[in-house]
Design an enzyme around this catalytic site. Sequence first.
Site, short mmCIF file in Angstrom:
data_model
loop_
_atom_site.label_atom_id
_atom_site.label_comp_id
_atom_site.label_asym_id
_atom_site.label_seq_id
_atom_site.Cartn_x
_atom_site.Cartn_y
_atom_site.Cartn_z
N HIS A 1 0.88 -1.19 0.00
CA HIS A 1 0.00 0.00 0.00
C HIS A 1 0.91 1.23 0.00
O HIS A 1 1.74 1.40 -0.89
CB HIS A 1 -0.91 -0.11 1.23
CG HIS A 1 -2.03 0.87 1.33
ND1 HIS A 1 -2.38 1.73 0.33
CD2 HIS A 1 -2.90 1.14 2.35
CE1 HIS A 1 -3.41 2.47 0.72
NE2 HIS A 1 -3.74 2.14 1.95
N HIS B 1 -2.42 -2.19 -9.76
CA HIS B 1 -3.41 -1.62 -8.85
C HIS B 1 -4.65 -2.49 -8.89
O HIS B 1 -5.00 -3.02 -9.94
CB HIS B 1 -3.77 -0.18 -9.27
CG HIS B 1 -4.43 0.58 -8.19
ND1 HIS B 1 -5.78 0.49 -7.96
CD2 HIS B 1 -3.92 1.39 -7.24
CE1 HIS B 1 -6.07 1.25 -6.92
NE2 HIS B 1 -4.98 1.79 -6.46
N ASP C 1 2.67 5.62 -6.78
CA ASP C 1 3.92 5.54 -6.03
C ASP C 1 5.16 5.46 -6.92
O ASP C 1 6.28 5.56 -6.43
CB ASP C 1 3.90 4.32 -5.10
CG ASP C 1 2.91 4.50 -3.98
OD1 ASP C 1 2.87 5.60 -3.43
OD2 ASP C 1 2.17 3.55 -3.67
N1 CMC Z 1 4.82 -6.74 -10.39
C1 CMC Z 1 4.72 -7.93 -11.05
N2 CMC Z 1 3.58 -8.63 -11.15
C2 CMC Z 1 2.50 -8.12 -10.57
C3 CMC Z 1 2.53 -6.88 -9.88
C4 CMC Z 1 3.76 -6.19 -9.81
N3 CMC Z 1 3.84 -5.03 -9.18
N4 CMC Z 1 1.29 -6.61 -9.40
C5 CMC Z 1 0.53 -7.64 -9.76
N5 CMC Z 1 1.26 -8.55 -10.47
C6 CMC Z 1 0.77 -9.79 -11.10
C7 CMC Z 1 0.51 -10.86 -10.05
O1 CMC Z 1 1.64 -11.66 -9.84
C8 CMC Z 1 -0.65 -11.59 -10.67
O2 CMC Z 1 -0.13 -12.41 -11.69
P1 CMC Z 1 -0.76 -13.88 -11.95
O3 CMC Z 1 -2.17 -13.63 -12.40
O4 CMC Z 1 0.12 -14.51 -12.98
O5 CMC Z 1 -0.72 -14.60 -10.63
C9 CMC Z 1 -1.47 -10.51 -11.34
O6 CMC Z 1 -0.52 -9.49 -11.67
C10 CMC Z 1 -2.59 -9.94 -10.48
O7 CMC Z 1 -1.99 -9.46 -9.26
P2 CMC Z 1 -2.69 -9.45 -7.84
O8 CMC Z 1 -1.64 -9.61 -6.80
O9 CMC Z 1 -3.84 -10.43 -7.85
O10 CMC Z 1 -3.30 -7.99 -7.81
P3 CMC Z 1 -3.92 -7.28 -6.55
O11 CMC Z 1 -5.02 -6.45 -7.06
O12 CMC Z 1 -4.23 -8.24 -5.48
O13 CMC Z 1 -2.71 -6.38 -6.00
C11 CMC Z 1 -1.24 -4.57 -5.76
C12 CMC Z 1 -2.60 -5.02 -6.25
C13 CMC Z 1 -1.16 -3.04 -5.87
C14 CMC Z 1 -1.08 -4.97 -4.26
C15 CMC Z 1 -0.14 -5.24 -6.59
O14 CMC Z 1 -0.27 -4.84 -7.94
C16 CMC Z 1 1.26 -4.93 -6.07
O15 CMC Z 1 1.76 -5.63 -5.18
N6 CMC Z 1 1.94 -3.88 -6.63
C17 CMC Z 1 3.23 -3.47 -6.14
C18 CMC Z 1 3.07 -2.63 -4.88
C19 CMC Z 1 2.55 -1.27 -5.18
O16 CMC Z 1 3.04 -0.57 -6.07
N7 CMC Z 1 1.56 -0.84 -4.39
C20 CMC Z 1 1.00 0.52 -4.48
C21 CMC Z 1 -0.42 0.51 -4.95
S1 CMC Z 1 -1.04 2.13 -5.39
C22 CMC Z 1 -0.95 3.11 -3.95
C23 CMC Z 1 -1.59 2.52 -2.77
O17 CMC Z 1 -2.59 1.84 -2.78
O18 CMC Z 1 -1.07 2.80 -1.68
#
Ligand code: CMC
Length: 422
Positions: free
Chosen positions: A263, A302, A358
């Site tokens: 987050h 996201h 971010d």
């Molecule tokens: N890098 C590589 N792969 C990713 C990433 C990433 N940053 N984010 C998602 N994926 C892949 C993930 O491995 C999955 O692949 P597969 O379908 O093959 O298993 C697919 O994309 C869907 O990901 P998810 O984890 O189910 O997505 P989510 O909606 O649960 O998570 C997230 C959203 C923001 C937590 C995630 O994208 C992440 O960890 N991003 C990096 C951390 C980040 O930048 N966070 C800031 C978010 S914006 C500001 C805020 O909210 O504070």
Amino acid sequence: MPESITITDNRSGESVEIPIVNGGVDANEWKKLMPGLWFLDPAFGVTASTESAITYLDGGAGRLEYRGYPIEQLAESSTHLEVAYLLLNGELPNNEELDTWVEDVRIHTYLHENFRKRIHDAFHYNAHPMGLLMSSLAALSTFYPSAKDVDDPAVWHQQIVRLVAKLPTLAASAYRFNKGLPFVYPRNDLDYTSNFLSMMFSIAEPDYVPDPALRKAMEVLFILHADHEQNCSTTAARVVGSAHADPYVTVAAAAGALYGPRHGGANEAVLRMLREIGSYENVDAYVERVKGGDERLMGFGHRVYKNHDPRATIIKNAAHEVFEVTGKNPLLDIALKLEEVALSDPYFIDRKLYPNVDFYSGLIYQSMGFPTEMFTVLFAIPRTVGWLAHWKEMLEQESRIARPRQVYTGAATRDYVPMADR
Ligand code: CMC
């Protein structure tokens, strides 16, 4: 004809038709048909936990609006305190309302001396400022016990003013403590953002004034971070607030959620990642590691935005204006290459992964002189407004205590086994 869905319980053959209202269906209707049957939705992927009139977000179109006003227009023309008023009260203030609000905030910026002398001093010398901030927010609850009266809107208002006013002071104080620098008292002759920069960065200047371009960038960053509907930390605030905890511990809980690298902690993680990549030439290899599942590309992806994050677009432009004053951040080339490689790679395209808020904010913060540990604190200052707007809305809605169900998968009933028989 109004749109609706029909759900049939195949065990009994009974059906229920539920109207679709504002893009949602009322779970209470199917509860009548299927009492005791729970909808399993970990991480709230398809569950709306509340109705809210504060922030509108269209993830497919990459649109974000506060109370109906597009984020681009607010970032261009407004100030953080005006946006705070809008989020908290629903309408833009007129001149008089804005003056009163700004004045209220201005005269509540000071902290009790015990914060500096006793509470902060009790922490380890290199305490992470986010841990310090979270603890300080909870500690404020003990200074304002009247805040426990969550039935009185006048009491809400008083705590909202205090929290919005004191957040920059607490944040700057955490930073000065972490760096072993003397505390700088708030300057109430300065505007909200300039005062914060003064408490952060002034050393001995009697009349510190920040560079106007940096002040403007800070203002824009505060506006962009002020709210984002039911994100993890705001949900934490609404859940804790639904127990009628006071607003200080409610906001402290939200800050805890924000601290996590998935987050608000992501901005800090982005900088660490860019440093780890180290050079332009290493970008391709890093992206391969991400695709192989060894790393996550921090600042990408996201839950809701599946096209682009409009905040990232504004921040990228703001970054260039900051770099004109501070000089280009050496990590920028790595970030730009990373973005280019990721945006043209099927792995990221198929998963709809784009730079989020971010990705570039950390580069701006670093160029302005903020240490990495302060990045999430910089997110917490404006987001406190969003947490409070949702807390207030939740109290106005007379919500019930948040209490989800679970689908139990543990052991069936069994008898206690005495120690000797295990
Ligand atoms: N890098 C590589 N792969 C990713 C990433 C990433 N940053 N984010 C998602 N994926 C892949 C993930 O491995 C999955 O692949 P597969 O379908 O093959 O298993 C697919 O994309 C869907 O990901 P998810 O984890 O189910 O997505 P989510 O909606 O649960 O998570 C997230 C959203 C923001 C937590 C995630 O994208 C992440 O960890 N991003 C990096 C951390 C980040 O930048 N966070 C800031 C978010 S914006 C500001 C805020 O909210 O504070």
